[in-house]
Enzyme design. Structure first.
Site, PDB file in Angstrom:
ATOM      1  N   CYS A 240      -6.150   3.957  -3.501  1.00 11.84           N
ATOM      2  CA  CYS A 240      -6.408   2.608  -2.969  1.00 11.84           C
ATOM      3  C   CYS A 240      -7.657   1.936  -3.526  1.00 11.84           C
ATOM      4  O   CYS A 240      -7.585   0.859  -4.118  1.00 11.84           O
ATOM      5  CB  CYS A 240      -6.538   2.691  -1.449  1.00 11.84           C
ATOM      6  SG  CYS A 240      -5.122   3.424  -0.610  1.00 11.84           S
TER       7      CYS A 240
ATOM      8  N   ASP B 192      -0.333  -0.850  -4.805  1.00 14.06           N
ATOM      9  CA  ASP B 192      -1.662  -0.423  -5.256  1.00 14.06           C
ATOM     10  C   ASP B 192      -1.666   0.937  -5.927  1.00 14.06           C
ATOM     11  O   ASP B 192      -2.585   1.272  -6.670  1.00 14.06           O
ATOM     12  CB  ASP B 192      -2.662  -0.430  -4.092  1.00 14.06           C
ATOM     13  CG  ASP B 192      -2.343   0.613  -3.019  1.00 14.06           C
ATOM     14  OD1 ASP B 192      -1.193   1.102  -2.949  1.00 14.06           O
ATOM     15  OD2 ASP B 192      -3.255   0.929  -2.217  1.00 14.06           O
ATOM     16  N   ASN B 193      -0.668   1.758  -5.669  1.00 11.20           N
ATOM     17  CA  ASN B 193      -0.530   3.079  -6.308  1.00 11.20           C
ATOM     18  C   ASN B 193       0.849   3.613  -5.980  1.00 11.20           C
ATOM     19  O   ASN B 193       1.646   2.945  -5.322  1.00 11.20           O
ATOM     20  CB  ASN B 193      -1.624   4.059  -5.861  1.00 11.20           C
ATOM     21  CG  ASN B 193      -1.822   4.137  -4.363  1.00 11.20           C
ATOM     22  OD1 ASN B 193      -2.870   3.751  -3.841  1.00 11.20           O
ATOM     23  ND2 ASN B 193      -0.827   4.603  -3.635  1.00 11.20           N
TER      24      ASN B 193
ATOM     25  N   HIS C 230       1.516   2.410   4.059  1.00 15.38           N
ATOM     26  CA  HIS C 230       0.567   3.510   4.244  1.00 15.38           C
ATOM     27  C   HIS C 230       0.787   4.112   5.631  1.00 15.38           C
ATOM     28  O   HIS C 230       1.084   3.396   6.589  1.00 15.38           O
ATOM     29  CB  HIS C 230      -0.857   2.960   4.125  1.00 15.38           C
ATOM     30  CG  HIS C 230      -1.932   3.999   4.008  1.00 15.38           C
ATOM     31  ND1 HIS C 230      -2.305   4.814   5.062  1.00 15.38           N
ATOM     32  CD2 HIS C 230      -2.736   4.334   2.970  1.00 15.38           C
ATOM     33  CE1 HIS C 230      -3.290   5.605   4.661  1.00 15.38           C
ATOM     34  NE2 HIS C 230      -3.559   5.337   3.394  1.00 15.38           N
TER      35      HIS C 230
ATOM     36  N   SER D 148      -8.128   1.744   5.252  1.00 14.35           N
ATOM     37  CA  SER D 148      -6.771   2.159   5.613  1.00 14.35           C
ATOM     38  C   SER D 148      -6.619   2.390   7.114  1.00 14.35           C
ATOM     39  O   SER D 148      -7.588   2.677   7.824  1.00 14.35           O
ATOM     40  CB  SER D 148      -6.391   3.432   4.856  1.00 14.35           C
ATOM     41  OG  SER D 148      -6.445   3.233   3.462  1.00 14.35           O
TER      42      SER D 148
ATOM     43  N   HIS E  40     -11.032  -2.398   1.526  1.00 10.80           N
ATOM     44  CA  HIS E  40     -11.246  -1.030   1.039  1.00 10.80           C
ATOM     45  C   HIS E  40     -12.180  -0.936  -0.164  1.00 10.80           C
ATOM     46  O   HIS E  40     -12.013  -0.073  -1.036  1.00 10.80           O
ATOM     47  CB  HIS E  40      -9.920  -0.340   0.728  1.00 10.80           C
ATOM     48  CG  HIS E  40      -9.952   1.118   1.107  1.00 10.80           C
ATOM     49  ND1 HIS E  40      -8.844   1.924   1.103  1.00 10.80           N
ATOM     50  CD2 HIS E  40     -10.983   1.915   1.497  1.00 10.80           C
ATOM     51  CE1 HIS E  40      -9.179   3.150   1.478  1.00 10.80           C
ATOM     52  NE2 HIS E  40     -10.476   3.173   1.720  1.00 10.80           N
TER      53      HIS E  40
ATOM     54  N   ASP F 234       0.838  -1.196   0.000  1.00 12.96           N
ATOM     55  CA  ASP F 234       0.000   0.000   0.000  1.00 12.96           C
ATOM     56  C   ASP F 234       0.879   1.255   0.000  1.00 12.96           C
ATOM     57  O   ASP F 234       1.645   1.471   0.942  1.00 12.96           O
ATOM     58  CB  ASP F 234      -0.903  -0.014   1.240  1.00 12.96           C
ATOM     59  CG  ASP F 234      -2.071   0.948   1.139  1.00 12.96           C
ATOM     60  OD1 ASP F 234      -1.902   2.029   0.529  1.00 12.96           O
ATOM     61  OD2 ASP F 234      -3.153   0.638   1.649  1.00 12.96           O
ATOM     62  N   ASP F 235       0.801   2.044  -1.054  1.00 15.38           N
ATOM     63  CA  ASP F 235       1.556   3.304  -1.160  1.00 15.38           C
ATOM     64  C   ASP F 235       3.053   3.092  -1.345  1.00 15.38           C
ATOM     65  O   ASP F 235       3.858   3.956  -0.981  1.00 15.38           O
ATOM     66  CB  ASP F 235       1.321   4.214   0.049  1.00 15.38           C
ATOM     67  CG  ASP F 235      -0.085   4.771   0.106  1.00 15.38           C
ATOM     68  OD1 ASP F 235      -0.892   4.467  -0.786  1.00 15.38           O
ATOM     69  OD2 ASP F 235      -0.394   5.506   1.078  1.00 15.38           O
TER      70      ASP F 235
ATOM     71  N   LYS G 240       1.183   9.324  -5.564  1.00 16.85           N
ATOM     72  CA  LYS G 240      -0.169   8.873  -5.248  1.00 16.85           C
ATOM     73  C   LYS G 240      -1.184   9.981  -5.506  1.00 16.85           C
ATOM     74  O   LYS G 240      -0.999  11.126  -5.122  1.00 16.85           O
ATOM     75  CB  LYS G 240      -0.238   8.461  -3.778  1.00 16.85           C
ATOM     76  CG  LYS G 240      -1.611   8.056  -3.274  1.00 16.85           C
ATOM     77  CD  LYS G 240      -1.551   7.685  -1.802  1.00 16.85           C
ATOM     78  CE  LYS G 240      -2.932   7.315  -1.272  1.00 16.85           C
ATOM     79  NZ  LYS G 240      -2.874   6.895   0.154  1.00 16.85           N
TER      80      LYS G 240
ATOM     81  N   LYS H 233      -6.137  -5.660   3.830  1.00 19.16           N
ATOM     82  CA  LYS H 233      -6.991  -4.489   3.606  1.00 19.16           C
ATOM     83  C   LYS H 233      -7.907  -4.690   2.404  1.00 19.16           C
ATOM     84  O   LYS H 233      -7.454  -4.934   1.296  1.00 19.16           O
ATOM     85  CB  LYS H 233      -6.095  -3.264   3.406  1.00 19.16           C
ATOM     86  CG  LYS H 233      -6.816  -1.998   2.969  1.00 19.16           C
ATOM     87  CD  LYS H 233      -5.826  -0.869   2.828  1.00 19.16           C
ATOM     88  CE  LYS H 233      -6.376   0.266   1.984  1.00 19.16           C
ATOM     89  NZ  LYS H 233      -5.430   1.377   1.834  1.00 19.16           N
TER      90      LYS H 233
ATOM     91  N   ARG I  97      -8.094  -1.490  -6.209  1.00 23.74           N
ATOM     92  CA  ARG I  97      -8.652  -2.749  -5.711  1.00 23.74           C
ATOM     93  C   ARG I  97      -9.914  -3.130  -6.473  1.00 23.74           C
ATOM     94  O   ARG I  97     -10.173  -4.313  -6.719  1.00 23.74           O
ATOM     95  CB  ARG I  97      -8.881  -2.626  -4.207  1.00 23.74           C
ATOM     96  CG  ARG I  97      -7.565  -2.534  -3.446  1.00 23.74           C
ATOM     97  CD  ARG I  97      -7.682  -1.834  -2.086  1.00 23.74           C
ATOM     98  NE  ARG I  97      -6.427  -1.181  -1.775  1.00 23.74           N
ATOM     99  CZ  ARG I  97      -5.425  -1.769  -1.101  1.00 23.74           C
ATOM    100  NH1 ARG I  97      -5.574  -2.997  -0.640  1.00 23.74           N
ATOM    101  NH2 ARG I  97      -4.300  -1.119  -0.889  1.00 23.74           N
TER     102      ARG I  97
END
Length: 477
Positions: A84, A281-282, A229, A175, A152, A45-46, A302, A150, A88
């Site tokens: 995010c 994810d990004n 994240h 998150s 989301h 994540d991130d 992001k 996660k 997904r």
């Protein structure tokens, strides 16, 4: 430019699989009797493009993820979405987020403005139960399906992973900067309180447990970590160990987690029957300063549709199929997993034909078939319902935009009407999107503008006020 995978006759009977394959906790492991591959996706994540040592990080050491790249392949042009929830949704449905209703509507949360285009606690929105998801397709083909981490995609029970094709779920609804933050076992909220420093360790334990409990059925595991994240966290064994500070500590513990998953596969004897995929994810959260990642040499982060926001590190391993040390620059996307896995699982007939899917089958790229190229003639850059650009081959055309739309997090503090002109970039020679070459490539601009016009008619574009006809409704409470 693209390297090529090698697929030999010796591996023609091998099974394509993603990160987790397993057997019974007591017995020796064998390939699934059905001859179907296992699939596992490990999602950070991130994590930025430059936050792994195999992608050039000088300070963060990621030997386990690097080993996947060394034994398999590194995808240098792998695309996701700017934040995010959209990424997904794309992974689960093989569709552009705006096509499945995750658009500008997500900005409005309990009467306030959210710039991030993600679902918030108690949001009325979530993944529509009418969507056909990746785990649903695999489950219909005889797979055991599990998710850890996660989600989301909506916190109402109707949106829970167990109602979207997962047999097993342990994780968190969104998150770690959102409240209330809690664990879910299936659709049940647990009394156990999440410890931010121990999230990676907790998810790893659950993922390894899922592997160990598998029998002879093929399976799919989706391990979606919360880190890195913010707020950042790392267990005591990793705190203060990276010269990159707290961010590096969190990433290096993620690398440990990948190693634990790989060890579990080895112990089950299924690593050769498993395709391992690791990605983010990004792009990195630049607004968090040193607590955010790095996208060098890419522009943006992001929330941005410059490549720093949507091009992420991605590595895959499949022993005997992917030639070790392969590097490919062919374009692939997070939407491609659904059609690819379905085909490899012998479930291509389960992929819905009553709706448009934007993902493509990239099995040829993964297998290294002779002459394999990206199946994407074009990919589109959306933020919510705003169409920001299109890539075709080495060319990327960004549509005219506004400064406040350049980066999602600028919207929180900057209201400006400064226009960003249309620009054409040659990503082969200018991956940092620094030099507009539109004046010297008018024919390319015209062709790519045609792609943008067609996309507006299909999925819409709130920047130009065009309403598309190809969207599907988001889920609602």
């Amino acid at each position: 430019m693209p390297g090529m995978f090698k697929f030999t006759a010796a591996v023609a009977s091998s099974i394509l699989t993603m990160v987790v394959g397993g057997n019974s906790a007591l017995g020796q492991t064998t390939a699934p009797a059905t001859g179907q591959p296992n699939f596992v996706i490990i999602l950070a994540d991130d994590l930025g493009y430059n936050d792994l040592s195999c992608f050039g990080s000088p300070l963060i050491k990621t030997p386990n993820i690097d080993a996947i790249a060394a034994k398999g392949a590194k995808f240098t042009d792998f695309y996701v979405m700017p934040s995010c929830t959209p990424s997904r949704a794309a992974l689960m449905t093989a569709s552009l987020p705006t096509r499945v209703g995750f658009g500008d509507n997500l900005q409005h949360v309990n009467g306030r403005f959210s710039p991030s285009q993600v679902v918030h606690p108690d949001s009325p929105y979530g993944l529509n139960p009418d969507e056909v998801t990746l785990p649903e397709i695999l489950k219909s083909a005889g797979y055991s399906t599990g998710m850890v981490g996660k989600w989301h995609l909506g916190d109402a029970e109707k949106f829970n992973p167990v109602h979207h094709g997962f047999d097993y779920y342990f994780g968190v609804p969104y998150s770690n900067d959102m409240k209330p933050f809690y664990y879910l076992q299936g659709a049940k909220r647990l009394d156990e309180k999440p410890n931010n420093d121990l999230l990676t360790k907790r998810f790893t334990k659950e993922a390894v447990g899922f592997i160990e409990k598998q029998g002879d059925k093929p399976f799919f595991l989706y391990l979606a970590h919360v880190m890195p994240h913010t707020p950042l966290g790392a267990s005591p064994e990793f705190k203060g160990k990276s010269p990159r500070g707290e961010f590096g500590d969190a990433v290096q513990e993620l690398d440990w987690s990948v190693g634990q998953v790989m060890d579990a596969l080895e112990k089950k004897g299924v690593v050769d029957n498993t395709l391992v995929v690791f990605l983010s994810d990004n792009g990195p959260w630049h607004a968090r300063g040193e607590n955010g990642g790095n996208a060098t040499p890419l522009r943006g982060a992001k929330g941005s549709t410059y490549d720093g926001g949507v091009k992420v590190p991605c590595v895959m391993q499949w022993p005997g199929v992917i030639e070790p040390g392969t590097v490919t620059g062919e374009v692939a996307t997070v939407m491609d997993f659904l059609p690819t896995f379905a085909g490899l699982a012998g479930a291509a007939d389960k992929v819905p034909t009553d709706r448009v899917l934007d993902g493509k089958d990239i099995a040829g790229l993964i297998k290294g078939e002779a002459g394999a190229k990206s199946p994407h003639e074009r990919i589109f850059y959306y933020f919510g319902d705003e169409l920001h650009g299109v890539r075709s081959g080495k060319w990327k055309l960004r549509a005219e935009n506004n400064m406040k739309n350049e980066n999602v997090y600028m919207r929180e503090w900057r209201e400006t009407t400064v226009t960003i002109p249309m620009a054409l970039y040659n990503l082969e020679t200018d991956p940092g999107e620094q030099k507009d070459v539109s004046k010297h490539n008018e024919a390319v601009v015209k062709r790519l503008q045609g792609y943008l016009d067609a996309a507006r008619k299909d999925t819409g574009d709130t920047l130009t006020g065009v309403k598309g006809s190809g969207g599907r409704p988001v889920g609602r409470r």
